[in-house]
Design a protein around this motif. Structure first.
Motif, mmCIF file in Angstrom:
data_model
loop_
_atom_site.group_PDB
_atom_site.id
_atom_site.type_symbol
_atom_site.label_atom_id
_atom_site.label_comp_id
_atom_site.label_asym_id
_atom_site.label_seq_id
_atom_site.Cartn_x
_atom_site.Cartn_y
_atom_site.Cartn_z
ATOM 1 N N HIS A 293 4.989 -1.078 -7.012
ATOM 2 C CA HIS A 293 6.435 -1.271 -6.945
ATOM 3 C C HIS A 293 7.192 -0.342 -7.887
ATOM 4 O O HIS A 293 8.407 -0.462 -8.019
ATOM 5 C CB HIS A 293 6.770 -2.729 -7.277
ATOM 6 C CG HIS A 293 6.048 -3.717 -6.413
ATOM 7 N ND1 HIS A 293 6.272 -3.826 -5.053
ATOM 8 C CD2 HIS A 293 5.081 -4.624 -6.702
ATOM 9 C CE1 HIS A 293 5.485 -4.764 -4.549
ATOM 10 N NE2 HIS A 293 4.748 -5.259 -5.516
ATOM 11 N N GLU B 139 1.829 -4.232 -9.870
ATOM 12 C CA GLU B 139 3.097 -3.750 -10.406
ATOM 13 C C GLU B 139 3.259 -2.243 -10.197
ATOM 14 O O GLU B 139 4.371 -1.743 -10.051
ATOM 15 C CB GLU B 139 3.186 -4.073 -11.895
ATOM 16 C CG GLU B 139 3.325 -5.548 -12.217
ATOM 17 C CD GLU B 139 4.753 -6.031 -12.091
ATOM 18 O OE1 GLU B 139 5.669 -5.185 -12.078
ATOM 19 O OE2 GLU B 139 4.960 -7.262 -12.000
ATOM 20 N N LYS C 253 -0.419 -5.547 -2.851
ATOM 21 C CA LYS C 253 1.021 -5.798 -2.795
ATOM 22 C C LYS C 253 1.526 -6.463 -4.073
ATOM 23 O O LYS C 253 2.739 -6.439 -4.364
ATOM 24 C CB LYS C 253 1.367 -6.653 -1.585
ATOM 25 C CG LYS C 253 0.780 -8.054 -1.614
ATOM 26 C CD LYS C 253 1.158 -8.839 -0.371
ATOM 27 C CE LYS C 253 0.522 -10.230 -0.362
ATOM 28 N NZ LYS C 253 0.939 -11.060 -1.507
#
Length: 231
Positions: free
Chosen positions: A71, A68, A65
């Protein structure tokens, strides 16, 4: 006991992954028993053991999570290109090499062709470079995530290259394409490299510039990304 179990699990997972890329297509295309196939498989095990070594010495990787790439929509797309592209590279390469071996144009034991030795040489160089780079990075060889105590590593090969691990991977897979004498696999890998490594480098460099600011910009100006004096 937990650590031993984790190490055994990681090595087993690595062996299965490399078997899926090397041994399975070799079995499908009728060259499973060829010594060259097992030489390639052993080379892959040695090369990628560096990642397991990092986990053994420095513990688990950062949480996914915090990566980088997770995302980034472009990063996710590039990851899928990498997965399916590398599968295509290896199955195409093994298939092309099977046609060479089964045609009788080279020895069915250890090839004496310059392609074989050129490929093996690249794979050895790539392995040495990657081990040096991962050992130099230490615990910072991780997912694309910033640690609380993160520092900008500029030692060893990192004095001249920003992404020597990617350089090592590129050289290693180029060695595979050369060894298997597969021009199509080489073209597929070229596409994978542009998309996957291009995405990774852009994300990583943006991340590090946000963290280290002017220090990283100076580092950018005096180093190359992948190959000394070239790029």
């Amino acid at each position: 006991m937990n650590r031993i179990f984790r190490v055994v699990s990681l090595i087993s997972l690595l062996a299965l992954m490399q078997a899926a890329l090397i041994l399975l297509p070799a079995w499908i295309f009728g060259i499973f028993t060829m010594p060259v196939v097992w030489l390639i498989y052993s080379s892959y095990m040695i090369f990628f053991f560096g990642t397991i070594r990092r986990s053994i010495v420095h513990g688990k990787l950062a949480d996914r999570k915090d990566d980088e790439q997770v995302h980034s929509s472009s990063g996710k797309a590039a990851f899928m290109v990498q997965i399916f592209g590398l599968i295509a590279v290896h199955y195409t390469g093994i298939y092309d090499y099977s046609t060479v071996l089964l045609s009788g144009s080279v020895s069915q034991s250890v090839s004496s062709s310059p392609f074989f030795w050129g490929g093996i040489t690249l794979m050895i160089i790539a392995t040495a470079l990657t081990y040096h780079a991962t050992i130099t990075l230490g615990k910072f060889y991780d997912r694309l995530a910033i640690k609380n105590d993160h520092r900008l590593v500029q030692d060893g090969i990192y004095r001249i290259l920003r992404h020597p691990i990617y350089t090592g991977h590129i050289l290693f897979f180029l060695g595979f394409c050369l060894l298997t004498q597969s021009f199509i696999a080489l073209l597929i890998f070229a596409l994978v490299s542009v998309v996957w490594y291009g995405s990774r480098m852009n994300i990583e460099e943006s991340m590090l510039e946000r963290k280290f600011g002017e220090e990283y910009r100076h580092y950018l100006n005096r180093t190359k990304r992948l190959f000394p004096f070239i790029y």
